[in-house]
Design an enzyme around this catalytic site. Sequence first.
Site, short mmCIF file in Angstrom:
data_model
loop_
_atom_site.label_atom_id
_atom_site.label_comp_id
_atom_site.label_asym_id
_atom_site.label_seq_id
_atom_site.Cartn_x
_atom_site.Cartn_y
_atom_site.Cartn_z
N ALA A 172 16.16 55.56 31.00
CA ALA A 172 17.49 54.87 30.46
C ALA A 172 18.47 54.56 31.42
O ALA A 172 18.54 55.03 32.62
CB ALA A 172 17.95 55.85 29.38
N HIS A 173 19.56 54.17 30.93
CA HIS A 173 20.72 53.26 31.66
C HIS A 173 21.24 54.65 32.30
O HIS A 173 21.57 55.45 31.68
CB HIS A 173 21.64 52.33 31.02
#
Lengths: 380, 380, 380
Positions: free
Chosen positions: B271-272
């Site tokens: 994920a980011h």
Amino acid sequence: MRMTVTLSDVADHLGITLTPASVSGAEGDDTAPALLSSPVTGLATLARAGSQQVAFLASDQYLAQLRATGAIAVILKPQHAEDSPVPCFITPDPYSAYAKLTHLFSHDKTELLFGDQTAKASGEGADAFIQNIHPSAHIASDARLGQGVCIGPNVVIGSGVQIGDGARIAAGTSVGSRSRIGRNVLIYPQASIYHDVIIGDRSIIHSHCTVGSDGFGFAPHRDGFIKIEQLGGVRIGSDVEIGAGTTIDRGALDDTVIGDGVKLDNQIQIAHNVEIGDHTVLAACVGIAGSTRVGKHCMIGGGVGIAGHLTICDQVNITGMTLVTKDISSPGVYSSGTAVEPNSNWRRNVARFRQLDGYIRTLINLEKEVRDLRERIEQR
Amino acid sequence: MRMTVTLSDVADHLGITLTPASVSGAEGDDTAPALLSSPVTGLATLARAGSQQVAFLASDQYLAQLRATGAIAVILKPQHAEDSPVPCFITPDPYSAYAKLTHLFSHDKTELLFGDQTAKASGEGADAFIQNIHPSAHIASDARLGQGVCIGPNVVIGSGVQIGDGARIAAGTSVGSRSRIGRNVLIYPQASIYHDVIIGDRSIIHSHCTVGSDGFGFAPHRDGFIKIEQLGGVRIGSDVEIGAGTTIDRGALDDTVIGDGVKLDNQIQIAHNVEIGDHTVLAACVGIAGSTRVGKHCMIGGGVGIAGHLTICDQVNITGMTLVTKDISSPGVYSSGTAVEPNSNWRRNVARFRQLDGYIRTLINLEKEVRDLRERIEQR
Amino acid sequence: MRMTVTLSDVADHLGITLTPASVSGAEGDDTAPALLSSPVTGLATLARAGSQQVAFLASDQYLAQLRATGAIAVILKPQHAEDSPVPCFITPDPYSAYAKLTHLFSHDKTELLFGDQTAKASGEGADAFIQNIHPSAHIASDARLGQGVCIGPNVVIGSGVQIGDGARIAAGTSVGSRSRIGRNVLIYPQASIYHDVIIGDRSIIHSHCTVGSDGFGFAPHRDGFIKIEQLGGVRIGSDVEIGAGTTIDRGALDDTVIGDGVKLDNQIQIAHNVEIGDHTVLAACVGIAGSTRVGKHCMIGGGVGIAGHLTICDQVNITGMTLVTKDISSPGVYSSGTAVEPNSNWRRNVARFRQLDGYIRTLINLEKEVRDLRERIEQR
């Protein structure tokens, strides 16, 4: 399927005679020619079927829906026939009959995927053609394509590839060097087949599948890793279906093997040198680590993880999200994990679980102590 | 690798002299020129190796297979040499030697992926070329491509992209604006690299990877959400390998960072703003939520889930399908979950687990009560 | 966004007046024209923001960072304003304001994905154009494309497809026959949309998504399976976002349905005939089996698995990697699994768990026995 299907066509396709509605109370023969020539537009559930749709009943659970159905006819078991308000197709296995009937109403995949390609070489009959290859496809000069092959836009076929008669490969898919695609295989858009992959006849591969990517092998070396080149291939049997986004790695030395009739749902991960036995079914999001062998006729639930170098025997059923870290050598149903519960309960239970061994030791000591107390009481 | 390899070539590649078979009983020097010039077609396992294949033995577990092997030679540890019926390459680390040797027998990826492209600009030597770019590739006019770059069919390269010397980008891959691909990077067909992504030298990216997709960020707002535009990028180090179908999101404000030498297996989700330290290895199907930092030299098992905003220190090993919801600040091995068992047992155990806190309270009360009873008995 | 943005532009975009720094001690009006015309290059976290970046503070947790921030201005709640060393934008909901502000600094997706396409038909104004269709796209002659549509290289659009005004479809994506793409939809490179899929207005679909692949349906038959052709479609609402690598299967008879405003992260698997209610959010790697209905405004954590044929009511929050095997009919937070712990502890606890039912039986017996002992003691 844009032509008109009649109830008579349905009966022919199923190989089952239509039985009049026993509960209709009507004396007349409602399987008369007028009924048999009624148009049928498709299949529907009992609850939603309209007057031009056929429904099916596979379990007692939906008997109430049968009694209220608006279907033109229903496929059902002998014991349910008397509850049907409409004519029915009686069979011991309505679910299989339904499965079979879906094929009558399915869209023609050639029409769907290649229908607007203009470059057809026409053959003998109205439907016959030699090959239907989109002009934008890139096909190596030494690739061999069988008769009746369809190739979509932007497909890339590598050197030495063989594609069997009637195989259809849709837009954007790439097939690596020397791979062999069986007869009547259907590959949807944007699959990636690497080199030295064999796919058996009639198998179906959905979008974004990767078959033949490198197995995950690295030898630790000082503060890094040496990549282990993956020299094996992948062999996929006949009548296999592989869901969207599934990945199957090539073997390290030997091949990764998927047996005949295996069904793989979406987003499954099959590591290098895994072997899956014939007719085993894996639900979505399963991951199987390297060199594990799964038997025949197994059913693996969604999200199951199976560690590497294990052997799972035939006819094993593993429930969803189970973690398998040891061999399974008896057929049966297997599980792990815990069941969903309100988070506040769960937090308390999980905190207890983290000290479970200590609590159980307490329990075992307590058991001894109680035995001891009992003896002391009884000795008095 | 289609030319003939000899046992002498293998010795040279490994940098290890061939040792005669000590258990052969033969007095003659079986590493004589005749043997060294024998053809070797490849590598195989001890059990399956034929007379033109080299095998290796890394653990005592396979000693029986060593004694029966049909290999022409075996890579093994000094202590196993006397059990070898065939000549051997002695090394303290047979697994690394095997890893190294796979490179001698690996297919040439340029040949595999770009071999049938005709549009080559020839260079000085027989193998030299400036660039090998398929005519169907779409390359922005301001993209800069290094020497020796190979670009496959239907590749799309956006504006301002830089591609390092010797990088190879196979069919159908797209590279977004301003991304920078390092030297000798290898990207397999149909990867999607978004804009403002940096990939370090020699990294390998498999099919259907997505690098730089939007991080999952939404601000709740009345009865919907406002999308948080993801303004960061992705930075991937050198010597990274990324498996098929893995997704790496771009950062919200800062970048998502994958360190040097990191190995990501298939179908991993990053994920980011996740940061993964150098030389950490993630097995397939791992998911790491936003802003979590994983240390260096960690080993994360298949299917592990790591919650967001956590810190995992260096040299942590997490076993398969573990759920990590808090920081890990000491090196070691970590786990969660329960082990597979027959479903009938499991159902009973899981039902007990849902009431575990209550049972443990009972246990604790019982402990007090037994103590009390003991006192009462002893006071008499 | 390559033009210069000023603090005044930020104030206008947010619709919030800039408030002077109360803790600066300065008597002067630091929101004077000189400040308002200062350039702002973007957003950053409080800790990393430089003198041309705006930051935000959403929780007390970062108050120390606020006091030390180098940002030109900070978006924050009224109660934090007095701690700000720099001018601020005061709002009860800084996170939404931040979300809104990201749009001011976001790259123009048309520029990013289609900017170097030369084949533009210019329209009235400077930015206006009728359609921007790459010459390599393959578009069926009977497809209907709205105004302002952008189509990237190698896109394949099937027969009967409808694409709404302003929709953008990037490189390599394929859209199957008769599918309908709403207005202002954005599809990133290499998505695969099968036939008869409907996507609502303003929805965003990332790379390697598959929408409309066959649901996983087979009827057992002798020693194999009959494929159940999947005759339904997929209906996706408006303002939906679908992450990279997510797969959504088409329905068996009825459609699979994704409600308005639903947000799906990467690598999610939605099986046939699942229905997801409006504004529900699913984190990455969730799998939902066939025919399950998830309510509105739910939050499903990463890696959650939900079995088939279940009903989850509105406003349910399920934590990461939970397995749901039964209906949930009350709003609230739900969980399953166990928490991470050192492997040596875990092994002991897991071994106990496998015999938990037996231990609890022991506990229950012990409880009776202690009660019995107590009675015997008290009777004396």
